[in-house]
Design a protein around this motif. Sequence first.
Motif, mmCIF file in Angstrom:
data_model
loop_
_atom_site.group_PDB
_atom_site.id
_atom_site.type_symbol
_atom_site.label_atom_id
_atom_site.label_comp_id
_atom_site.label_asym_id
_atom_site.label_seq_id
_atom_site.Cartn_x
_atom_site.Cartn_y
_atom_site.Cartn_z
ATOM 1 N N GLU A 1 2.126 3.975 -11.982
ATOM 2 C CA GLU A 1 3.244 4.807 -11.520
ATOM 3 C C GLU A 1 3.383 4.818 -9.994
ATOM 4 O O GLU A 1 4.476 4.659 -9.452
ATOM 5 N N SER A 2 2.266 4.995 -9.290
ATOM 6 C CA SER A 2 2.379 5.115 -7.833
ATOM 7 C C SER A 2 2.753 3.772 -7.204
ATOM 8 O O SER A 2 3.437 3.730 -6.181
ATOM 9 N N THR A 3 2.343 2.666 -7.822
ATOM 10 C CA THR A 3 2.734 1.350 -7.294
ATOM 11 C C THR A 3 4.234 1.122 -7.497
ATOM 12 O O THR A 3 4.913 0.568 -6.625
ATOM 13 N N ILE A 4 4.750 1.568 -8.634
ATOM 14 C CA ILE A 4 6.195 1.449 -8.885
ATOM 15 C C ILE A 4 6.968 2.233 -7.815
ATOM 16 O O ILE A 4 7.959 1.751 -7.259
ATOM 17 N N ALA A 5 6.457 3.424 -7.489
ATOM 18 C CA ALA A 5 7.089 4.236 -6.433
ATOM 19 C C ALA A 5 6.995 3.532 -5.077
ATOM 20 O O ALA A 5 7.972 3.477 -4.320
ATOM 21 N N HIS A 6 5.825 2.983 -4.791
ATOM 22 C CA HIS A 6 5.561 2.302 -3.513
ATOM 23 C C HIS A 6 6.567 1.166 -3.272
ATOM 24 O O HIS A 6 7.208 1.092 -2.219
ATOM 25 N N GLU A 7 6.719 0.295 -4.268
ATOM 26 C CA GLU A 7 7.595 -0.877 -4.084
ATOM 27 C C GLU A 7 9.060 -0.457 -3.997
ATOM 28 O O GLU A 7 9.839 -1.049 -3.254
ATOM 29 N N LEU A 8 9.419 0.578 -4.743
ATOM 30 C CA LEU A 8 10.801 1.065 -4.672
ATOM 31 C C LEU A 8 11.110 1.602 -3.276
ATOM 32 O O LEU A 8 12.158 1.312 -2.697
ATOM 33 N N PHE A 9 10.191 2.391 -2.717
ATOM 34 C CA PHE A 9 10.440 3.008 -1.404
ATOM 35 C C PHE A 9 10.585 1.942 -0.316
ATOM 36 O O PHE A 9 11.283 2.139 0.672
ATOM 37 N N HIS A 10 9.906 0.800 -0.511
ATOM 38 C CA HIS A 10 10.074 -0.316 0.427
ATOM 39 C C HIS A 10 11.537 -0.763 0.508
ATOM 40 O O HIS A 10 11.921 -1.410 1.478
ATOM 41 N N HIS A 11 12.335 -0.467 -0.508
ATOM 42 C CA HIS A 11 13.725 -0.919 -0.464
ATOM 43 C C HIS A 11 14.527 -0.209 0.619
ATOM 44 O O HIS A 11 15.614 -0.650 0.984
ATOM 45 N N GLN B 1 8.225 3.260 -21.061
ATOM 46 C CA GLN B 1 7.099 4.136 -20.720
ATOM 47 C C GLN B 1 6.479 3.725 -19.384
ATOM 48 O O GLN B 1 5.989 4.545 -18.631
ATOM 49 N N ILE B 2 6.494 2.407 -19.125
ATOM 50 C CA ILE B 2 5.898 1.909 -17.884
ATOM 51 C C ILE B 2 6.858 2.107 -16.706
ATOM 52 O O ILE B 2 6.491 2.660 -15.674
ATOM 53 N N TYR B 3 8.093 1.641 -16.891
ATOM 54 C CA TYR B 3 9.032 1.600 -15.762
ATOM 55 C C TYR B 3 10.095 2.702 -15.807
ATOM 56 O O TYR B 3 10.903 2.823 -14.891
ATOM 57 N N MET C 1 13.105 8.111 -9.808
ATOM 58 C CA MET C 1 12.525 7.875 -8.476
ATOM 59 C C MET C 1 13.627 7.538 -7.469
ATOM 60 O O MET C 1 13.620 8.030 -6.340
ATOM 61 N N ILE C 2 14.571 6.680 -7.895
ATOM 62 C CA ILE C 2 15.666 6.318 -6.986
ATOM 63 C C ILE C 2 16.428 7.583 -6.589
ATOM 64 O O ILE C 2 16.713 7.817 -5.413
ATOM 65 N N ALA C 3 16.729 8.416 -7.598
ATOM 66 C CA ALA C 3 17.481 9.650 -7.325
ATOM 67 C C ALA C 3 16.722 10.533 -6.339
ATOM 68 O O ALA C 3 17.301 11.091 -5.399
ATOM 69 N N TYR C 4 15.413 10.640 -6.535
ATOM 70 C CA TYR C 4 14.609 11.507 -5.660
ATOM 71 C C TYR C 4 14.568 10.963 -4.229
ATOM 72 O O TYR C 4 14.762 11.699 -3.259
ATOM 73 N N TYR C 5 14.333 9.659 -4.097
ATOM 74 C CA TYR C 5 14.257 9.080 -2.747
ATOM 75 C C TYR C 5 15.623 9.112 -2.048
ATOM 76 O O TYR C 5 15.703 9.350 -0.838
ATOM 77 N N GLU C 6 16.688 8.898 -2.800
ATOM 78 C CA GLU C 6 18.034 9.012 -2.206
ATOM 79 C C GLU C 6 18.235 10.413 -1.646
ATOM 80 O O GLU C 6 18.749 10.600 -0.547
#
Length: 640
Positions: A343-353, A279-281, A287-292
């Motif tokens: 949720e938005s922090t999870i997105a933030h750190e992922l996009f840093h990749h 539920q958290i992650y 998100m990965i699919a969307y950013y890709e």
Amino acid sequence: MQKNRTMRKFLIFNLLFIVISLNATAQDKQDSKEIEDTSWKKEYRGIPTIENELVHTKMVASFDYTKSQLNGEVWLNLRPHIKATNTLSLDAKGMDIHQVAIMMNKKMSSLKYVYDGLVIKIQLDKSYTPSDNYTVYIKYTAKPNEYKAKGSAAINDAKGLYFINPLGKDSTKPIQIWTQGETEGTSVWLPIIDKPNQKSTQEFQLTVPSKYVSLSNGLLVKQIDNKNGTRVDIWKMDLPHAPYLFFFAVGDYAIVKDNYKGKEISYYIEKEYEKQARQIYGNTPAMIAYYEDLLGIDFPWAKYAQINGREYVSGAMENTTATMHNDMVLQDARELKDGNAWESTIAHELFHHWFGDLVTAESWSNITVNESFADYSQTLWLEHSKGKDAGAYENFTGLRYYLSSPSDAEKDLVRYFYKEREDVFDLVSYQKGGRVLNMLRHLVGDKAFFGALHTYLVENKFGTGTAVKLKEAFEKETGKDLNWFFNQWYFGSGHPYVRIEQKYIDTAKKVLIIVQQNQLQDKIFTLPIGIDVYVAGQRNHYEVWNKKRIDSFYFDAATLPDNVNVDADKALLWFKDESKTMSQYAFQYFHARNFEDRLEAINEAAENVSDPKALAVLKAALQDSFYVIRARAIQSYNPS
Ligand SMILES: [Zn+2]
């Protein structure tokens, strides 16, 4: 990195209602400033000079829980950058150095060195040329609790390596070890060239208590049971990344696994919260699919794990393939009923990749090319996953957050002068930078915007990024000169304070819009402004340029306009003061195209509750499709 956000939710919601301070506040603050050391204002902070380049880092480490120390050995493979050298300087903060040697055919030969507690200056055995790789060996003890370092708004301190409840004396807390590299904390536990314009592959061999799991960058390639209550975990990272992204954690976690295109997506979570892990992650693969898809570049790394740390010194950190979160990420089933606050922090750190880990800010002065993108990725994800209003609300809260701090208008987005390197992790690099990207997206359109991001990433991957490189990517993609935009927003400070007035000229059947820039700085902004003029229920859209302190624009209007909506797409980064009638705001609410249009109308209505038009707006807003608008409407009925 995401800043510590204990108060953020509370703060942002209140930003909807407060009146943002005007120039006067900044001026007053300026006047009352006490005499302070401002010598840093003359100290240019450029690119860290590269004499030797990191190539590969192999660390073998074990932990002394009693002393909160790391006993380590490191083999650093390096090569001179452009000219031959016989010296090597490594950052190593507050360590005991036991041995420094050069590796020659698997044999060690001791080297002379000088160590001042911060930097080891090593005399190599001979001069090496850029075509000669060489390997230096160092045996050391890292003593993070004895090293005193300053923190920042983004991180509370900077000792790099943290032992949490190491002796287990506090029964309410788990026993954990974790690291925080950014900005230059890695060199508290690993002798390294601790600069963002260095990149290295890595192998970490960690001896950990058998009862715990470890997490580090890259893949866990081997585990060896020492049959003495400890185990060696070998983590390998085959792609190069910057030292501030080096990471490991050791503790008692459950590991919940997902999968994305064959890559492991994992959530290291304290066992009490294991049931809530998805539920958290769980949106991470989506998100990965969307950013890709947005960037046209696959997730570049071998796996993606997320973990939380107790007493973590920041909000979250994008350690490559192993993001660390503050324990505020841990939410129980009841809390999650209200939505995932992280949720938005999870997105933030992922996009840093992509922005940060794949292409890394060349120096801390250019940190906005990491943080503005991560900040803006929150808007992108919410827009995609929860709709246009949710994205606009995220963007709007970022704008308000930046505007709420008038002194930040004095800082350039690309910051070549700062007191401490931690100071650049602020509302300017994050929230203002994110809003600048939103303007840029609006200016060039989605196709060119995401095309330029693709170009920037491809051309600089596994290397460094700057605002200049970003400008070049946008100019290449759009075929347009963008000096004016980058000089104004990236290499300058502040934002426009705009007064907007309108006047209907009955005789000419025109409406006059006056845009006046009132910022105190001796600087006029160039602003492309979209204006919607509604006459007899019909919307006409106009694009104009405001380039003078006062500009007047005339538009056809057969009758008094129902509404004039300046910055119709709500794209501009400015503070706006506007005079409109309640009748126009009411029309705006019912014919709004954006979240902010409706919010402006409700804010005005809340101030005019005796006006039937205002009451009609507030009543309708109770049924608005977006919860923030409904909440604002309810609040206006009961302002206390
Ligand atoms: Zn960040």
